[in-house]
Design a protein around this motif. Structure first.
Motif, PDB file in Angstrom:
ATOM      1  N   TYR A  69       0.822  -1.212   0.000  1.00 15.83           N
ATOM      2  CA  TYR A  69       0.000   0.000   0.000  1.00 15.83           C
ATOM      3  C   TYR A  69       0.855   1.261   0.000  1.00 15.83           C
ATOM      4  N   GLU A  81      -6.921   8.769  -4.861  1.00 12.43           N
ATOM      5  CA  GLU A  81      -6.582   7.338  -4.803  1.00 12.43           C
ATOM      6  C   GLU A  81      -5.343   7.121  -3.940  1.00 12.43           C
ATOM      7  N   SER A 121      -6.276   1.052 -10.647  1.00  7.56           N
ATOM      8  CA  SER A 121      -7.125  -0.127 -10.869  1.00  7.56           C
ATOM      9  C   SER A 121      -6.334  -1.417 -10.742  1.00  7.56           C
ATOM     10  N   TYR A 124      -5.704  -1.972  -7.080  1.00  6.73           N
ATOM     11  CA  TYR A 124      -6.882  -2.494  -6.385  1.00  6.73           C
ATOM     12  C   TYR A 124      -7.066  -3.980  -6.673  1.00  6.73           C
ATOM     13  N   HIS A 128      -7.053  -6.760  -3.828  1.00 10.36           N
ATOM     14  CA  HIS A 128      -8.115  -7.761  -3.699  1.00 10.36           C
ATOM     15  C   HIS A 128      -7.526  -9.130  -3.330  1.00 10.36           C
ATOM     16  N   SER A 168     -11.660  -2.450  -2.125  1.00 13.79           N
ATOM     17  CA  SER A 168     -10.905  -2.731  -3.355  1.00 13.79           C
ATOM     18  C   SER A 168     -11.835  -3.163  -4.480  1.00 13.79           C
ATOM     19  N   ARG A 171     -13.565   0.239  -5.613  1.00 16.66           N
ATOM     20  CA  ARG A 171     -12.640   1.180  -6.247  1.00 16.66           C
ATOM     21  C   ARG A 171     -12.027   0.604  -7.520  1.00 16.66           C
ATOM     22  N   GLY A 172     -11.815  -0.692  -7.550  1.00 16.26           N
ATOM     23  CA  GLY A 172     -11.194  -1.313  -8.710  1.00 16.26           C
ATOM     24  C   GLY A 172     -12.078  -1.327  -9.940  1.00 16.26           C
TER      25      GLY A 172
END
Length: 174
Positions: A69, A81, A121, A124, A128, A168, A171-172
């Motif tokens: 992160y 983001e 993306s 994310y 995940h 995630s 947002r992804g």
């Protein structure tokens, strides 16, 4: 009137008129916030050998996710983001610190990591998978824990990671 609430996950104290929905430090759900006088810390001597190993694995998992992160926050150009990734890094680092206290080991530094994407993306999607692994690990560790407080801690961590997984997912695909 201010009240003091202490988080059963991270041990941090929140001052406010009422309990927040989530711990502002580690993301634990409201049910894990107790009045300061009702807080009971898990002590290192209460942790058995198998649980000790699982806590050590959990610390490594949290540090690995925190460094990911951190990388995502540094490489993501869009401020909104990057701010989310930065907050997730702080939460994962808080979890690692809290777990280190459980077994009375020195808190580890979050190493620098560069193997993330500049595309939020993609990050994310990576998040995940990481959150899914954490949920599975914490669920397993909770089922193996003989100590009720440690079982509760691992269950709380799994719940927090589920929140991160939901984030995630949203947002992804946004």
């Amino acid at each position: 009137m201010l009240n003091a609430f202490r988080c059963e996950v991270c041990g941090e104290t929140y001052l406010g008129s009422s309990k927040p929905e989530n711990c502002p430090y580690c993301g634990a759900h409201q049910k894990y916030l107790k009045k300061v006088e009702d807080y009971k810390r898990l002590k290192p001597e209460e942790v058995s050998g198998k649980s000790q190993k699982n806590v050590e694995k959990a610390i490594e998992l949290e540090i690995d996710n925190a460094k990911f992160y951190d990388c995502a926050a540094r490489k993501t150009e869009k401020d909104s983001e990057a701010a989310i990734f930065k907050r997730l890094k702080k939460i994962e680092a808080e979890h690692a610190e809290a777990l280190a206290e459980v077994i009375d080991v020195e808190e580890k530094e979050i190493p620098t990591y560069e193997a993330c994407s500049e595309n939020p993306s993609e990050n994310y999607k990576e998040a995940h998978g990481r959150e899914n692994r954490a949920i599975k690990s914490y669920s397993k560790f909770a089922s193996e824990a003989k100590e009720p407080k440690l079982k509760k801690l691992f269950q709380a961590l799994a719940e927090i990671e589920k929140d991160h997984l939901d984030l995630s997912n949203r947002r992804g695909t946004a």
